[in-house]
Design a protein around this motif. Structure first.
Motif, mmCIF file in Angstrom:
data_model
loop_
_atom_site.group_PDB
_atom_site.id
_atom_site.type_symbol
_atom_site.label_atom_id
_atom_site.label_comp_id
_atom_site.label_asym_id
_atom_site.label_seq_id
_atom_site.Cartn_x
_atom_site.Cartn_y
_atom_site.Cartn_z
ATOM 1 N N ALA A 108 0.845 -1.198 0.000
ATOM 2 C CA ALA A 108 0.000 0.000 0.000
ATOM 3 C C ALA A 108 0.882 1.250 0.000
ATOM 4 N N GLY A 109 1.978 1.204 0.762
ATOM 5 C CA GLY A 109 2.924 2.329 0.794
ATOM 6 C C GLY A 109 3.538 2.579 -0.573
ATOM 7 N N VAL A 110 3.961 1.497 -1.230
ATOM 8 C CA VAL A 110 4.549 1.615 -2.575
ATOM 9 C C VAL A 110 3.547 2.257 -3.529
ATOM 10 N N TYR A 111 2.284 1.829 -3.408
ATOM 11 C CA TYR A 111 1.250 2.357 -4.298
ATOM 12 C C TYR A 111 1.107 3.869 -4.121
ATOM 13 N N PHE A 112 1.070 4.309 -2.870
ATOM 14 C CA PHE A 112 0.866 5.739 -2.650
ATOM 15 C C PHE A 112 2.102 6.558 -3.027
ATOM 16 N N VAL A 113 3.283 5.952 -2.974
ATOM 17 C CA VAL A 113 4.503 6.658 -3.413
ATOM 18 C C VAL A 113 4.479 6.844 -4.929
ATOM 19 N N PHE A 114 4.039 5.794 -5.653
ATOM 20 C CA PHE A 114 4.047 5.844 -7.118
ATOM 21 C C PHE A 114 2.820 6.562 -7.692
ATOM 22 N N LEU A 115 1.781 6.677 -6.850
ATOM 23 C CA LEU A 115 0.517 7.212 -7.354
ATOM 24 C C LEU A 115 0.663 8.658 -7.801
ATOM 25 N N ASP A 116 0.167 8.952 -9.000
ATOM 26 C CA ASP A 116 0.125 10.339 -9.471
ATOM 27 C C ASP A 116 -1.006 11.050 -8.740
ATOM 28 N N SER A 117 -0.721 12.241 -8.214
ATOM 29 C CA SER A 117 -1.772 12.999 -7.541
ATOM 30 C C SER A 117 -2.491 13.873 -8.555
ATOM 31 N N PRO A 118 -3.823 13.822 -8.565
ATOM 32 C CA PRO A 118 -4.543 14.681 -9.508
ATOM 33 C C PRO A 118 -4.413 16.150 -9.115
ATOM 34 N N SER A 119 -4.378 17.015 -10.123
ATOM 35 C CA SER A 119 -4.283 18.444 -9.842
ATOM 36 C C SER A 119 -5.551 19.133 -10.333
#
Lengths: 175, 132
Positions: B23-34
């Motif tokens: 889950a941590g890896v996912y949130f690190v790689f996840l693109d944040s919408p702007s």
């Protein structure tokens, strides 16, 4: 009519066992299709564990029947080549742990397998597009791996023991 | 604590720890919408070789929203998101193994249009593919 006993010949399995293992492969396929509407929730993992606990490495027959049918149904894409090693891996892990009869631990093993499924599926993308593509593919699928983990844990915890006992009895009765 | 109970506890802790790491890896790689307006370009490559370019200005955060605002795509809802069946008015004929795929600046995209975060200046190419 007497069926030829293939155990007496060069083939390593009795014909009856080969048929049962093929049917188990077909059941895996039916199970996968039956649960296809749920993302990454499948009964195949616990069935492979069960089949391996009862039939040992001969479970590979069931696995490759399942893999072949999946390819015939859905086409032989990149994902299919991952199936050639990814399900066999579960057989080998189960063989390594086959003396364990603590069902909770099998549920945990099945859960870990579900968690790492996406990672192992990403390996071909390492060769196609390098580390970035493989990591990107893996990371984007992690939410589905978490679902896979939960589904595997619950299905194995609930169904492995009864299925193992049933299959063991059937095998003992020569089915 | 018996050995069996200890093994169960250890196995469950390992499972939860591994799930947390992923889950941590996912949130690190996840693109944040702007938020805010973005200008993106969508190029569509049809089977007959014709190519169309659609400049889109949008406040959508994900590709699906931008494309639907522009009336460019249609599809069916699936377990992994929208399965795009129609682009620029052409519906892929599944009986002929046709399907719409898309890339971003020529690079493979591993997310569905629902979860592809867009940014100002992005260029996406939709191509009608034949054969699985």
């Amino acid at each position: 009519m007497n069926l030829p006993s293939m155990s007496a010949g060069k083939f390593p399995l009795p014909l009856r066992e080969l048929v049962v293992l093929s049917l188990l492969g077909a059941i895996m396929t039916a199970g996968q299709i039956g649960f296809a509407f749920l993302p990454n929730i499948e009964p195949v993992s616990f069935l492979i564990i069960c089949c391996t606990l009862v039939y040992g490495r001969a479970a590979l027959y069931s696995v490759y029947v399942f893999v072949l049918i999946e390819g015939l149904i859905y086409g032989f894409g990149v994902w299919w080549f991952t199936y050639l090693y990814i399900w066999a891996l579960l057989v080998f892990v189960t063989l390594a742990m086959r003396n364990c009869r603590t069902w909770f631990i099998w549920a945990a093993i099945s859960g870990v397998y579900g968690l790492l499924f996406g990672f192992f599926s990403a390996l071909p993308y390492f060769f196609i597009g390098g580390v970035h593509m493989a990591l990107s593919y893996w990371a984007s699928g992690i939410p589905f791996d978490l679902l896979h983990c939960a589904g595997n844990f619950v299905s194995t915890l609930c169904l492995l023991k009864p299925c193992y006992l049933l299959l063991s009895r059937l095998k003992a009765h020569g089915v | 604590m018996s050995k069996t109970k200890r093994n169960i506890v250890i196995s469950v802790i390992c499972l939860i720890a591994l799930a947390a790491v992923l889950a941590g890896v996912y949130f690190v790689f996840l693109d944040s919408p702007s938020s805010g307006e973005k200008d993106i370009t969508v190029e569509v490559y049809h089977k007959d070789g014709t190519e169309k370019t659609f400049p889109i200005s949008t406040n959508a955060e994900f590709l699906r929203g931008a494309l639907e605002e522009a009336g460019l795509i249609e599809g069916t809802e699936g377990t992994y998101g929208l399965w795009v069946t129609t682009v620029d008015g052409y519906t892929a004929d599944e009986s002929k193994n046709e399907w719409w795929g898309y890339t971003k600046s020529g690079e493979y995209v591993d997310t569905a249009v629902d979860s592809t975060v867009i940014a100002d200046g992005d260029v996406y190419e939709f191509t009608l593919n034949v054969g699985w």
